[in-house]
Design a protein around this motif. Structure first.
Motif, PDB file in Angstrom:
ATOM      1  N   THR A   1       0.656  -1.194   0.444  1.00  0.00           N
ATOM      2  CA  THR A   1       0.642   0.403   0.060  1.00  0.00           C
ATOM      3  C   THR A   1       0.568   1.506  -0.058  1.00  0.00           C
ATOM      4  OG1 THR A   1      -1.640   1.106   0.685  1.00  0.00           O
ATOM      5  CG2 THR A   1      -0.556  -0.206   2.541  1.00  0.00           C
TER       6      THR A   1
ATOM      7  N   TRP B   1      -2.408   6.791  -1.420  1.00  0.00           N
ATOM      8  CA  TRP B   1      -3.378   6.077  -1.565  1.00  0.00           C
ATOM      9  C   TRP B   1      -4.561   5.593  -0.363  1.00  0.00           C
ATOM     10  CZ3 TRP B   1      -6.723   2.475   0.275  1.00  0.00           C
ATOM     11  CH2 TRP B   1      -8.003   1.579  -0.506  1.00  0.00           C
TER      12      TRP B   1
ATOM     13  N   ARG C   1      -8.258   7.895  -0.356  1.00  0.00           N
ATOM     14  CA  ARG C   1      -9.457   6.486  -1.044  1.00  0.00           C
ATOM     15  C   ARG C   1     -10.153   6.869   1.199  1.00  0.00           C
ATOM     16  NH1 ARG C   1     -10.252   4.098  -5.233  1.00  0.00           N
ATOM     17  NH2 ARG C   1      -8.786   3.871  -6.782  1.00  0.00           N
TER      18      ARG C   1
ATOM     19  N   CYS D   1     -20.126  -1.071  14.421  1.00  0.00           N
ATOM     20  CA  CYS D   1     -20.100   0.519  14.139  1.00  0.00           C
ATOM     21  C   CYS D   1     -20.724   1.584  14.839  1.00  0.00           C
ATOM     22  CB  CYS D   1     -18.710   0.980  13.167  1.00  0.00           C
ATOM     23  SG  CYS D   1     -18.063   0.661  12.900  1.00  0.00           S
TER      24      CYS D   1
ATOM     25  N   ARG E   1      -3.934  -5.797   2.810  1.00  0.00           N
ATOM     26  CA  ARG E   1      -4.298  -4.168   2.440  1.00  0.00           C
ATOM     27  C   ARG E   1      -5.606  -3.825   2.757  1.00  0.00           C
ATOM     28  NH1 ARG E   1      -2.084  -3.006  -3.402  1.00  0.00           N
ATOM     29  NH2 ARG E   1      -4.472  -3.827  -4.443  1.00  0.00           N
TER      30      ARG E   1
ATOM     31  N   LEU F   1     -19.917  -7.400   5.313  1.00  0.00           N
ATOM     32  CA  LEU F   1     -18.430  -6.359   5.795  1.00  0.00           C
ATOM     33  C   LEU F   1     -19.832  -7.510   7.549  1.00  0.00           C
ATOM     34  CD1 LEU F   1     -16.610  -4.489   7.826  1.00  0.00           C
ATOM     35  CD2 LEU F   1     -19.098  -3.282   7.400  1.00  0.00           C
TER      36      LEU F   1
ATOM     37  N   GLY G   1     -15.950  -2.946   1.327  1.00  0.00           N
ATOM     38  CA  GLY G   1     -15.196  -1.644   0.873  1.00  0.00           C
ATOM     39  C   GLY G   1     -15.952  -0.817  -0.238  1.00  0.00           C
ATOM     40  N   ASN G   2     -16.162  -1.573  -1.522  1.00  0.00           N
ATOM     41  CA  ASN G   2     -16.697  -0.905  -1.883  1.00  0.00           C
ATOM     42  C   ASN G   2     -18.618  -1.093  -2.762  1.00  0.00           C
ATOM     43  OD1 ASN G   2     -17.542   0.270  -5.052  1.00  0.00           O
ATOM     44  ND2 ASN G   2     -15.432   1.015  -5.018  1.00  0.00           N
TER      45      ASN G   2
ATOM     46  N   ALA H   1     -15.031   6.581   9.116  1.00  0.00           N
ATOM     47  CA  ALA H   1     -14.613   5.795   8.380  1.00  0.00           C
ATOM     48  C   ALA H   1     -13.720   5.536   7.649  1.00  0.00           C
ATOM     49  CB  ALA H   1     -15.480   4.176   8.268  1.00  0.00           C
ATOM     50  N   ASN H   2     -14.274   6.975   7.150  1.00  0.00           N
ATOM     51  CA  ASN H   2     -13.459   7.428   5.577  1.00  0.00           C
ATOM     52  C   ASN H   2     -14.382   8.874   5.140  1.00  0.00           C
ATOM     53  OD1 ASN H   2     -13.647   8.364   2.720  1.00  0.00           O
ATOM     54  ND2 ASN H   2     -13.453   5.195   2.486  1.00  0.00           N
TER      55      ASN H   2
ATOM     56  N   ARG I   1     -14.161  10.581   2.575  1.00  0.00           N
ATOM     57  CA  ARG I   1     -15.980  10.556   1.644  1.00  0.00           C
ATOM     58  C   ARG I   1     -16.404   9.913   1.643  1.00  0.00           C
ATOM     59  NH1 ARG I   1     -13.698   6.959  -2.846  1.00  0.00           N
ATOM     60  NH2 ARG I   1     -12.707   5.766  -1.404  1.00  0.00           N
ATOM     61  N   ILE I   2     -17.320   9.561   2.889  1.00  0.00           N
ATOM     62  CA  ILE I   2     -18.250   8.645   3.614  1.00  0.00           C
ATOM     63  C   ILE I   2     -19.324  10.247   4.264  1.00  0.00           C
ATOM     64  CG2 ILE I   2     -19.892   7.692   5.059  1.00  0.00           C
ATOM     65  CD1 ILE I   2     -18.191   5.158   3.863  1.00  0.00           C
TER      66      ILE I   2
ATOM     67  N   ASN J   1     -10.012   4.127  11.543  1.00  0.00           N
ATOM     68  CA  ASN J   1     -12.311   3.626  11.991  1.00  0.00           C
ATOM     69  C   ASN J   1     -12.356   3.202  13.327  1.00  0.00           C
ATOM     70  OD1 ASN J   1     -14.950   2.537  12.199  1.00  0.00           O
ATOM     71  ND2 ASN J   1     -14.485   1.787  10.005  1.00  0.00           N
TER      72      ASN J   1
ATOM     73  N   PHE K   1     -22.583   4.073  11.027  1.00  0.00           N
ATOM     74  CA  PHE K   1     -23.210   3.067  10.050  1.00  0.00           C
ATOM     75  C   PHE K   1     -21.836   2.200  10.376  1.00  0.00           C
ATOM     76  CE2 PHE K   1     -23.032   0.793   6.670  1.00  0.00           C
ATOM     77  CZ  PHE K   1     -24.155   0.766   6.000  1.00  0.00           C
ATOM     78  N   GLY K   2     -22.415   0.692  10.148  1.00  0.00           N
ATOM     79  CA  GLY K   2     -21.834  -0.852  10.574  1.00  0.00           C
ATOM     80  C   GLY K   2     -22.154  -1.538  10.313  1.00  0.00           C
ATOM     81  N   GLY K   3     -21.493  -2.573  10.569  1.00  0.00           N
ATOM     82  CA  GLY K   3     -21.358  -4.099  10.226  1.00  0.00           C
ATOM     83  C   GLY K   3     -22.548  -4.550  10.435  1.00  0.00           C
TER      84      GLY K   3
HETATM   85  N1  ACO Z   1      -3.304   0.142  -0.715  1.00  0.00           N
HETATM   86  C1  ACO Z   1      -3.094  -0.137  -2.241  1.00  0.00           C
HETATM   87  N2  ACO Z   1      -4.147  -0.080  -3.050  1.00  0.00           N
HETATM   88  C2  ACO Z   1      -5.167  -0.393  -2.940  1.00  0.00           C
HETATM   89  C3  ACO Z   1      -5.619  -1.313  -1.499  1.00  0.00           C
HETATM   90  C4  ACO Z   1      -4.402  -0.197   0.033  1.00  0.00           C
HETATM   91  N3  ACO Z   1      -4.636  -0.224   1.002  1.00  0.00           N
HETATM   92  N4  ACO Z   1      -6.494  -1.295  -1.056  1.00  0.00           N
HETATM   93  C5  ACO Z   1      -7.834  -1.675  -1.719  1.00  0.00           C
HETATM   94  N5  ACO Z   1      -5.960  -1.578  -3.181  1.00  0.00           N
HETATM   95  C6  ACO Z   1      -7.235  -1.647  -3.866  1.00  0.00           C
HETATM   96  C7  ACO Z   1      -7.997  -2.267  -4.666  1.00  0.00           C
HETATM   97  O1  ACO Z   1      -7.131  -3.841  -5.036  1.00  0.00           O
HETATM   98  C8  ACO Z   1      -8.063  -2.349  -6.081  1.00  0.00           C
HETATM   99  O2  ACO Z   1      -7.282  -2.141  -7.625  1.00  0.00           O
HETATM  100  P1  ACO Z   1      -7.642  -3.464  -8.555  1.00  0.00           P
HETATM  101  O3  ACO Z   1      -8.456  -1.614  -9.155  1.00  0.00           O
HETATM  102  O4  ACO Z   1      -6.303  -3.550  -8.902  1.00  0.00           O
HETATM  103  O5  ACO Z   1      -8.649  -4.355  -8.544  1.00  0.00           O
HETATM  104  C9  ACO Z   1      -8.349  -0.595  -6.074  1.00  0.00           C
HETATM  105  O6  ACO Z   1      -7.306   0.359  -4.872  1.00  0.00           O
HETATM  106  C10 ACO Z   1      -9.965   0.057  -5.376  1.00  0.00           C
HETATM  107  O7  ACO Z   1      -9.723  -0.810  -4.551  1.00  0.00           O
HETATM  108  P2  ACO Z   1     -11.711  -0.533  -4.111  1.00  0.00           P
HETATM  109  O8  ACO Z   1     -12.565  -1.030  -2.880  1.00  0.00           O
HETATM  110  O9  ACO Z   1     -12.577   0.179  -5.001  1.00  0.00           O
HETATM  111  O10 ACO Z   1     -11.683   1.292  -3.088  1.00  0.00           O
HETATM  112  P3  ACO Z   1     -12.327   2.545  -3.041  1.00  0.00           P
HETATM  113  O11 ACO Z   1     -12.057   3.700  -3.529  1.00  0.00           O
HETATM  114  O12 ACO Z   1     -13.827   1.868  -3.260  1.00  0.00           O
HETATM  115  O13 ACO Z   1     -11.216   2.603  -1.646  1.00  0.00           O
HETATM  116  C11 ACO Z   1     -11.972   1.824   1.334  1.00  0.00           C
HETATM  117  C12 ACO Z   1     -11.871   1.478  -0.477  1.00  0.00           C
HETATM  118  C13 ACO Z   1     -11.514   2.949   1.589  1.00  0.00           C
HETATM  119  C14 ACO Z   1     -12.556   0.139   1.754  1.00  0.00           C
HETATM  120  C15 ACO Z   1     -13.808   2.122   0.910  1.00  0.00           C
HETATM  121  O14 ACO Z   1     -14.357   1.583  -0.586  1.00  0.00           O
HETATM  122  C16 ACO Z   1     -14.374   2.639   1.441  1.00  0.00           C
HETATM  123  O15 ACO Z   1     -14.018   2.725   2.818  1.00  0.00           O
HETATM  124  N6  ACO Z   1     -15.424   1.449   2.244  1.00  0.00           N
HETATM  125  C17 ACO Z   1     -16.107   1.928   3.726  1.00  0.00           C
HETATM  126  C18 ACO Z   1     -16.121   1.064   5.007  1.00  0.00           C
HETATM  127  C19 ACO Z   1     -16.632   1.511   5.908  1.00  0.00           C
HETATM  128  O16 ACO Z   1     -17.081   2.245   5.378  1.00  0.00           O
HETATM  129  N7  ACO Z   1     -17.127   0.522   7.279  1.00  0.00           N
HETATM  130  C20 ACO Z   1     -18.355   0.983   7.721  1.00  0.00           C
HETATM  131  C21 ACO Z   1     -17.919   0.824   8.995  1.00  0.00           C
HETATM  132  S1  ACO Z   1     -16.669  -0.664   9.520  1.00  0.00           S
HETATM  133  C22 ACO Z   1     -17.787  -1.487  10.594  1.00  0.00           C
HETATM  134  O17 ACO Z   1     -18.363  -1.707  10.579  1.00  0.00           O
HETATM  135  C23 ACO Z   1     -16.834  -2.119  11.528  1.00  0.00           C
END
Ligand code: ACO
Length: 318
Positions: free
Chosen positions: A29, A33, A37, A113, A152, A190, A210-211, A247-248, A250-251, A275, A305-307
């Motif tokens: 990573t 990134w 992200r 969460c 990662r 999740l 994640g997405n 969590a993020n 962007r959210i 997070n 918001f969570g699992g």
């Molecule tokens: N470093 C580098 N690259 C990475 C990493 C990393 N750490 N992680 C993923 N990638 C890559 C992926 O493999 C993918 O590569 P590819 O395009 O070659 O396939 C690319 O980055 C894009 O991956 P996405 O998953 O589409 O990335 P996204 O922009 O969606 O970001 C993230 C990922 C940060 C996890 C985001 O989706 C997110 O924050 N999701 C919500 C998380 C959340 O709110 N959780 C709720 C609460 S948690 C709980 O309840 C415990």
């Protein structure tokens, strides 16, 4: 009519800090990134042997100090966590033993969460009906224990910490409303891949699409903030602060846009904390109270918001 109000807040973070640069050495990573992200720059992780209740005790004592109360004054403990010290007794009971407030109800809720939002909602009801007078509401986690440090996609997100508030009765509304939701149809997006009944092996770690989580979180949180305002007959312009689940970034930005709130009115700690699940909202709240941004009389919208998925909001006059 009895209302419940926040009498004090507290939080605690483990000493050990893990930066994005540290993670670069552990998985494939980059700081760039992770920052672009997620908004995360660093996070705190518990030391060996440091538990969820260890973190919670510090946060709880700080919240009690802020409320001008002694630990023995507490008559109700609601504890949100996904990472309990033991299968039982629950973390609320373990915390009660540390604080010495014997015989009072103490329990934990495991709604990921949204754990703090659920705990707050329950405690608010008990205070408002007169059955609790000094309710301690805690969100605390050691998510590092269920993080797969070789994955990662999740290792860069999760972290440890604790936050707490004390609720007490008031003649003016403090907690104006809480709204809770869950939709178990999303469980596969999740989840933690092990448990007592199904067995802990082979991996007791977080799995996340994640997405897809991202898209549902933005939609549900958008609906949740509308719901909280509508239930109170308030316009979004009435809000002073958004205290969102961290969590993020962007959210968080998407929810702020929905509320038409400038980011200066949004409490953001995700860059420092990552997070921390159930701890995230009370941690952010305590940071903004202690640095003087949130003042008595301000109108706050808390959401998480969570699992599960599980999610919820609270509209609070601080
Ligand atoms: N470093 C580098 N690259 C990475 C990493 C990393 N750490 N992680 C993923 N990638 C890559 C992926 O493999 C993918 O590569 P590819 O395009 O070659 O396939 C690319 O980055 C894009 O991956 P996405 O998953 O589409 O990335 P996204 O922009 O969606 O970001 C993230 C990922 C940060 C996890 C985001 O989706 C997110 O924050 N999701 C919500 C998380 C959340 O709110 N959780 C709720 C609460 S948690 C709980 O309840 C415990």
């Amino acid at each position: 009519m009895i209302h419940s109000r926040i009498a004090g807040t507290g939080s605690h973070l483990p000493e050990k800090v893990l930066t994005n640069f540290d993670l670069e050495k552990m998985v494939d990573t980059s700081d760039e990134w992770i920052r672009t992200r997620t908004g995360i720059e660093r996070r705190h992780v518990a030391a060996d042997g440091e538990t969820t209740v260890d973190l919670a005790e510090f946060a709880a004592r700080r919240a009690l100090d802020a409320a001008g109360l002694a630990p023995g004054d507490v008559d109700f403990i609601a504890f949100g966590t996904t990472t309990p010290d033991l299968v039982f007794p629950n973390c609320g009971v373990l915390l009660q033993a540390r604080l010495g407030c014997r015989n009072v109800p103490a329990f934990s809720v495991e709604t990921a969460c949204a754990g703090f939002m659920y705990a707050l909602s329950i405690a608010d009801k008990y205070v408002r009906c007169g059955e609790a007078k000094r309710a301690l509401v805690v969100g605390a986690e050691t998510l590092s224990r269920i993080t797969d440090w070789s994955d990662r996609s999740t290792a860069v997100l999760f972290a440890d910490g604790a936050g707490a508030v004390v609720l007490e009765p008031g003649s003016e509304p403090g907690v104006l409303s809480t709204h809770l939701h869950a939709d178990g149809h999303y469980k596969d997006l999740l989840y933690c891949g092990g448990g007592v009944s199904r067995g802990f092996g082979p991996k007791l770690t977080i799995n996340m699409s994640g997405n897809e989580v991202f898209k549902v979180a933005v939609t549900k949180l958008g609906q949740a903030v509308d719901e909280a305002l509508a239930a109170n007959g308030l316009d979004r312009s009435a809000l002073d602060w958004l205290v969102p689940h961290q969590a993020n970034i962007r959210i968080i930005q998407a929810t702020a846009r929905k509320l038409d709130m400038p980011m200066e009115r949004v409490v953001v700690t995700v860059q420092e904390h990552g997070n921390t699940s159930a701890a995230s909202v009370p941690l952010a709240l305590d940071v903004a109270v202690r640095d003087g941004r949130i003042k008595r009389g301000d109108l706050l919208l808390l959401e998480a918001f969570g699992g599960g998925f599980t999610w919820g909001s609270a509209l609070v006059r601080y």
